[in-house]
Design an enzyme around this catalytic site. Sequence first.
Site, PDB file in Angstrom:
ATOM      1  N   LYS A 133      10.082  10.705 -10.432  1.00  0.00           N
ATOM      2  CA  LYS A 133      10.868   9.548 -10.873  1.00  0.00           C
ATOM      3  C   LYS A 133      12.233   9.984 -11.376  1.00  0.00           C
ATOM      4  CE  LYS A 133       7.095   6.387 -11.658  1.00  0.00           C
ATOM      5  NZ  LYS A 133       6.117   5.848 -12.597  1.00  0.00           N
TER       6      LYS A 133
ATOM      7  N   LYS B 194       7.147   5.450   6.774  1.00  0.00           N
ATOM      8  CA  LYS B 194       6.180   4.768   5.898  1.00  0.00           C
ATOM      9  C   LYS B 194       6.811   3.502   5.313  1.00  0.00           C
ATOM     10  CE  LYS B 194       3.640   5.522   1.581  1.00  0.00           C
ATOM     11  NZ  LYS B 194       4.169   4.875   0.425  1.00  0.00           N
TER      12      LYS B 194
ATOM     13  N   LYS C 154       8.991  -0.460  -0.259  1.00  0.00           N
ATOM     14  CA  LYS C 154      10.098  -1.352  -0.644  1.00  0.00           C
ATOM     15  C   LYS C 154      11.360  -0.544  -0.933  1.00  0.00           C
ATOM     16  CE  LYS C 154       8.111  -2.026  -5.181  1.00  0.00           C
ATOM     17  NZ  LYS C 154       6.817  -1.485  -4.750  1.00  0.00           N
TER      18      LYS C 154
HETATM   19  P1  ADP Z   1       6.184   1.099  -2.459  1.00  0.00           P
HETATM   20  O1  ADP Z   1       6.245   2.389  -1.681  1.00  0.00           O
HETATM   21  O2  ADP Z   1       6.582  -0.068  -1.643  1.00  0.00           O
HETATM   22  O3  ADP Z   1       6.933   1.208  -3.784  1.00  0.00           O
HETATM   23  P2  ADP Z   1       3.892   1.381  -4.115  1.00  0.00           P
HETATM   24  O4  ADP Z   1       4.171   2.834  -4.328  1.00  0.00           O
HETATM   25  O5  ADP Z   1       4.121   0.428  -5.248  1.00  0.00           O
HETATM   26  O6  ADP Z   1       4.663   0.875  -2.819  1.00  0.00           O
HETATM   27  O7  ADP Z   1       2.393   1.258  -3.609  1.00  0.00           O
HETATM   28  C1  ADP Z   1       1.396   0.443  -4.156  1.00  0.00           C
HETATM   29  C2  ADP Z   1       0.113   0.720  -3.398  1.00  0.00           C
HETATM   30  O8  ADP Z   1       0.267   0.407  -1.997  1.00  0.00           O
HETATM   31  C3  ADP Z   1      -0.312   2.194  -3.433  1.00  0.00           C
HETATM   32  O9  ADP Z   1      -1.722   2.252  -3.588  1.00  0.00           O
HETATM   33  C4  ADP Z   1       0.099   2.735  -2.100  1.00  0.00           C
HETATM   34  O10 ADP Z   1      -0.736   3.785  -1.685  1.00  0.00           O
HETATM   35  C5  ADP Z   1      -0.033   1.529  -1.173  1.00  0.00           C
HETATM   36  N1  ADP Z   1       0.981   1.616  -0.104  1.00  0.00           N
HETATM   37  C6  ADP Z   1       2.308   1.423  -0.243  1.00  0.00           C
HETATM   38  N2  ADP Z   1       2.957   1.565   0.949  1.00  0.00           N
HETATM   39  C7  ADP Z   1       1.995   1.875   1.867  1.00  0.00           C
HETATM   40  C8  ADP Z   1       2.018   2.147   3.285  1.00  0.00           C
HETATM   41  N3  ADP Z   1       3.157   2.112   3.967  1.00  0.00           N
HETATM   42  N4  ADP Z   1       0.857   2.427   3.901  1.00  0.00           N
HETATM   43  C9  ADP Z   1      -0.315   2.436   3.193  1.00  0.00           C
HETATM   44  N5  ADP Z   1      -0.403   2.194   1.877  1.00  0.00           N
HETATM   45  C10 ADP Z   1       0.730   1.916   1.204  1.00  0.00           C
END
Ligand code: ADP
Length: 321
Positions: A110, A189, A192
């Site tokens: 972070k 991947k 957001k």
């Molecule tokens: P972001 O990458 O959009 O910030 P988060 O880190 O908040 O998403 O992820 C929240 C949950 O969603 C986690 O458990 C993460 O493993 C899952 N997740 C996020 N993006 C993906 C993806 N592209 N494929 C599979 N799982 C995902």
Amino acid sequence: MRTLTGIQPSGALHLGNYFGAIKQMLDLQKSDELFLFIPNLHALTSLKDSAKLRENTIEAAITLLSLGVDPDKTIFWVQSDVKEVTELYWYLSPYTPMGLLERAHSYKDKIAKGISASHALFSYPVLMAADILLYSADRVPVGKDQIQHVEITRDIAVKFNNEHGDIFTLPEFKVDENVATVPGIDGAKMSKSYGNAIDIFLSEKELKSRIGKIVTDSTPVEEPKNPHTCNVYALAKLFLDEKGALDLAARYERGGEGHGHFKAYLKELVWDYFAPHRDRKAYFDEHRSDVYEILREGAYKAREIALPMMEKIRDAVGIYK
Ligand code: ADP
Ligand code: TRP
């Protein structure tokens, strides 16, 4: 089996969040005693805009309820509604060696992403330990990046138990190895933070336009195409059963259809799949007071478990009565 997890209130959820995390969590509602909360206190480490945090919190609740969180089966609440968790955070702190937090990858990641290094960001895993230990969770489903935080929770619990007897349950983390990474519109991947996400609740027009932007190769319409290297196919597969996926792959391999066709098909799949959830969302958007009531009841149930536990913990550490 008591299963507990938290989902950050960080704006709109996308297909990666749904297929990577939320769907498995909804399945657990059928088999486990599920505790699910929105960690708005953790979100304070990265979000300073108060109106936005308030809105994101209620939006996260609406989204999860719309997608199928059932408050009759699952204890569902907002973290800050059970204030004892911040009290426990302090009682755990003397049992948290600095070295344990200094080794946390998530903290280092972070900071590398530009979030300022505050005490809250550093001690984030201690508050997460409090979330887990307060409710005596046996199992914590998390993404891979959160495994270390569950391990830190166990370390803190062991240190506390060694001093005060068997107060805390040692939680196991649960990572779903079968979950594939959902690609975004650029093939990387979906996330957001990469600007490549397809959000779950878009209008039909926005969805069509977003899917239209998925990167595809330039094989001419009439030629056979390889479904297994195609981002549109990878996304469509998430919505199809085995036969549906085979049929779609056959259409790719036959040739004669352009990517526009496959994109239109994907749009229909996404739109239809979330239709009932969209209706529920429209209802909750109109009836926010129902959502507040559900959260209040959830917090009440969570506190019924937290309060006797807190009594035990205060007693153990020597808080006078
Ligand atoms: P972001 O990458 O959009 O910030 P988060 O880190 O908040 O998403 O992820 C929240 C949950 O969603 C986690 O458990 C993460 O493993 C899952 N997740 C996020 N993006 C993906 C993806 N592209 N494929 C599979 N799982 C995902
Ligand atoms: N840190 C978790 C995340 O970013 C959210 C979270 C907070 C959590 N407290 C928790 C997850 C307790 C599981 C258990 O995804």
